[in-house]
Scaffold this active site. Structure first.
Site, PDB file in Angstrom:
ATOM      1  N   TYR A   1       0.820  -1.222   0.000  1.00  0.00           N
ATOM      2  CA  TYR A   1       0.000   0.000   0.000  1.00  0.00           C
ATOM      3  C   TYR A   1       0.850   1.266   0.000  1.00  0.00           C
ATOM      4  O   TYR A   1       0.398   2.321  -0.431  1.00  0.00           O
ATOM      5  CB  TYR A   1      -0.942   0.023   1.209  1.00  0.00           C
ATOM      6  CG  TYR A   1      -2.121  -0.935   1.103  1.00  0.00           C
ATOM      7  CD1 TYR A   1      -2.169  -1.910   0.119  1.00  0.00           C
ATOM      8  CD2 TYR A   1      -3.178  -0.852   1.989  1.00  0.00           C
ATOM      9  CE1 TYR A   1      -3.225  -2.785   0.027  1.00  0.00           C
ATOM     10  CE2 TYR A   1      -4.258  -1.732   1.897  1.00  0.00           C
ATOM     11  CZ  TYR A   1      -4.270  -2.697   0.910  1.00  0.00           C
ATOM     12  OH  TYR A   1      -5.319  -3.563   0.822  1.00  0.00           O
TER      13      TYR A   1
ATOM     14  N   ASP B   1      -3.847 -17.864   1.747  1.00  0.00           N
ATOM     15  CA  ASP B   1      -4.966 -18.540   1.072  1.00  0.00           C
ATOM     16  C   ASP B   1      -5.608 -19.574   1.997  1.00  0.00           C
ATOM     17  O   ASP B   1      -6.831 -19.681   2.085  1.00  0.00           O
ATOM     18  CB  ASP B   1      -4.511 -19.182  -0.253  1.00  0.00           C
ATOM     19  CG  ASP B   1      -3.123 -19.804  -0.178  1.00  0.00           C
ATOM     20  OD1 ASP B   1      -2.416 -19.584   0.819  1.00  0.00           O
ATOM     21  OD2 ASP B   1      -2.747 -20.532  -1.112  1.00  0.00           O
TER      22      ASP B   1
ATOM     23  N   LYS C   1       2.665 -15.149   2.986  1.00  0.00           N
ATOM     24  CA  LYS C   1       2.682 -15.864   1.710  1.00  0.00           C
ATOM     25  C   LYS C   1       4.150 -16.174   1.435  1.00  0.00           C
ATOM     26  O   LYS C   1       4.724 -15.807   0.390  1.00  0.00           O
ATOM     27  CB  LYS C   1       2.038 -14.971   0.619  1.00  0.00           C
ATOM     28  CG  LYS C   1       1.747 -15.659  -0.695  1.00  0.00           C
ATOM     29  CD  LYS C   1       0.623 -16.676  -0.629  1.00  0.00           C
ATOM     30  CE  LYS C   1       0.488 -17.415  -1.940  1.00  0.00           C
ATOM     31  NZ  LYS C   1      -0.397 -18.585  -1.863  1.00  0.00           N
TER      32      LYS C   1
ATOM     33  N   ASP D   1     -12.098  -8.076   6.794  1.00  0.00           N
ATOM     34  CA  ASP D   1     -13.467  -7.937   6.268  1.00  0.00           C
ATOM     35  C   ASP D   1     -14.160  -9.294   6.215  1.00  0.00           C
ATOM     36  O   ASP D   1     -15.354  -9.411   6.475  1.00  0.00           O
ATOM     37  CB  ASP D   1     -13.470  -7.307   4.869  1.00  0.00           C
ATOM     38  CG  ASP D   1     -13.617  -5.789   4.932  1.00  0.00           C
ATOM     39  OD1 ASP D   1     -13.290  -5.219   5.995  1.00  0.00           O
ATOM     40  OD2 ASP D   1     -14.046  -5.178   3.937  1.00  0.00           O
TER      41      ASP D   1
ATOM     42  N   ASP E   1      -6.229  -6.357   5.456  1.00  0.00           N
ATOM     43  CA  ASP E   1      -7.377  -5.625   4.913  1.00  0.00           C
ATOM     44  C   ASP E   1      -8.456  -6.626   4.481  1.00  0.00           C
ATOM     45  O   ASP E   1      -9.633  -6.513   4.823  1.00  0.00           O
ATOM     46  CB  ASP E   1      -6.883  -4.812   3.703  1.00  0.00           C
ATOM     47  CG  ASP E   1      -7.865  -3.755   3.260  1.00  0.00           C
ATOM     48  OD1 ASP E   1      -8.931  -3.633   3.892  1.00  0.00           O
ATOM     49  OD2 ASP E   1      -7.581  -3.055   2.268  1.00  0.00           O
TER      50      ASP E   1
END
Ligand code: NAD
Length: 369
Positions: free
Chosen positions: A135, A222, A190, A250, A246
């Site tokens: 980001y 994942d 990851k 959610d 992020d």
């Protein structure tokens, strides 16, 4: 104690109003100072994070934030878009640790998209690193592709990067938080594909040596996304980078029934924090008086606990929220089909929900005295 109150756009103004009402009934000594932020600030002052708002935020002990954004600002240059205000506050205040608890209240198990037995009693804490990762990594931009199969074509690129101190400090936050809970941290990365996240895994493992009482496990993002819907209660504290956090937070939000129930805190090294609901400005329901104010009210409770050293006042708010749910009050987002057949469950608007929390606090105070 000084609290900067930044309601923002859309439902932000409606839900913050209810949280302020709740704060005022607690009879604590603090000063509330309001300022514009987001699209509202752009309209009035030509910038989503005006100098005066930033100055107030820096001076305050804590910031109570509503939400920003509206589709009408989508055409603006990026630097003037409402969401830039949040990024600006995070950067200027060094808010690197984002806490997002995902708690499924007993009365709301039927509002979750998962089977009640999977979410009943769910209480997990997602800790997201907030100021690094893809980001913010430089360089980024658009250019003519310099190499590869499509050399010469137009391309866009971002850079994923983390420094050792950034990983170390968020890892410490996670291990310390786990010590106050069930002493278990899952670090999500990851590492099998990304160099940045192999480094993340190495550094988190090193930091874990200082917390022998806390169990650490690692999980690829994942798999974590899958496990969150398969067996969410197997998690306790989850720590991860900015982008994965992020997305996963959610996902975790929906397990609890509604994003309208989820508070969040973003803290810097001196425990100064920005407290906001996990959701956005919900332009689709703004001005209708139907938004759920509980995420913002619970964010105010987190503010009292983390930044203002008032844990008992935080407990009073949280217990009042449990009370109103037990009374059967539901805003539209947490009113399930099954509720329609239960006469004791009533659909209420934003203001009624805020009033009910105030009444529950007042009732308990009166009963005690
Ligand atoms: P959103 O979170 O605003 O809304 C998603 C859905 O959830 C909508 O259907 C909305 O009605 C519902 N919802 C959200 N909060 C609710 C509440 N308290 N009560 C009941 N229902 C609620 O996300 P979006 O629609 O993707 O984004 C809308 C705007 O918000 C965009 O401009 C986006 O950039 C911005 N945004 C801001 C923040 C922030 O201020 N921190 C975070 C996310 C999105």
């Amino acid at each position: 104690m000084k609290i900067a109150v930044l309601p923002g756009d859309g439902i932000g103004t409606e839900i913050v109003q209810e949280a302020v009402k709740v704060l005022k009934v607690l009879d604590l000594k603090f000063e509330l100072e309001f300022a514009d932020v987001g699209g509202t600030a752009y309209d009035k002052h030509g910038h989503p994070l005006p100098e005066a708002t930033l100055k107030l935020a820096k001076e305050a002990d804590a910031i109570l934030f509503g939400a920003v954004g509206d589709w009408k600002y989508d055409q603006l240059e990026r630097q003037f878009r409402p969401e830039q205000a949040i990024l600006g506050l995070r950067k200027n205040l060094g808010l690197f640790a984002n806490f997002r608890p995902a708690i499924c209240y007993e009365q709301l198990t039927d509002a979750s998209s998962l089977k009640p037995e999977l979410v009943a009693g769910l209480d997990i804490l997602i800790i997201r690193e907030l100021t690094g990762d893809i980001y913010f990594g430089q360089p980024r931009g658009r250019r003519t592709s310099p190499d590869g199969a499509f050399a010469g074509a137009e391309e866009a690129f971002d850079t994923m990067r983390y420094t050792r101190p950034e990983i170390e400090r968020i890892a410490h936050v996670a291990f310390q938080a786990a010590r106050k809970r069930s002493k278990k941290v899952t670090s999500v990365d990851k590492a099998n594909v990304l160099e940045t996240f192999q480094f993340w895994r190495d550094v988190v493992t090193e930091v874990s040596q200082q917390y022998p009482d806390v169990k650490l496990d690692h999980m690829y993002v994942d798999n974590a996304a899958m496990q969150l819907v398969k067996s969410p209660k197997s998690f306790d504290v989850v720590v991860t980078g900015n982008m994965f956090g992020d997305i996963l937070s959610d996902e975790a939000a929906m397990l609890t029934g509604s994003i309208g129930m989820l508070p969040s805190a973003s803290l810097n090294a001196s425990n100064q924090g920005l407290y906001e609901p996990s959701h956005g400005s919900a332009p689709d329901i703004a001005g209708k008086g139907v938004a759920n104010p509980l995420a913002t009210i619970l964010s105010a409770a987190m503010m009292l606990r983390f930044s203002l050293n008032q844990p008992q006042a935080a407990d009073r708010i949280e217990s009042a929220v449990q009370d109103v749910l037990a009374q059967g009050l539901r805003t539209a987002d947490i009113f399930s089909e099954g509720n329609a057949k239960t006469p004791s469950v009533v659909k209420v608007g934003t203001r009624e929900m805020g009033d009910a929390v105030v009444a529950a606090i007042t009732k308990k105070t009166t009963t005690k005295s």
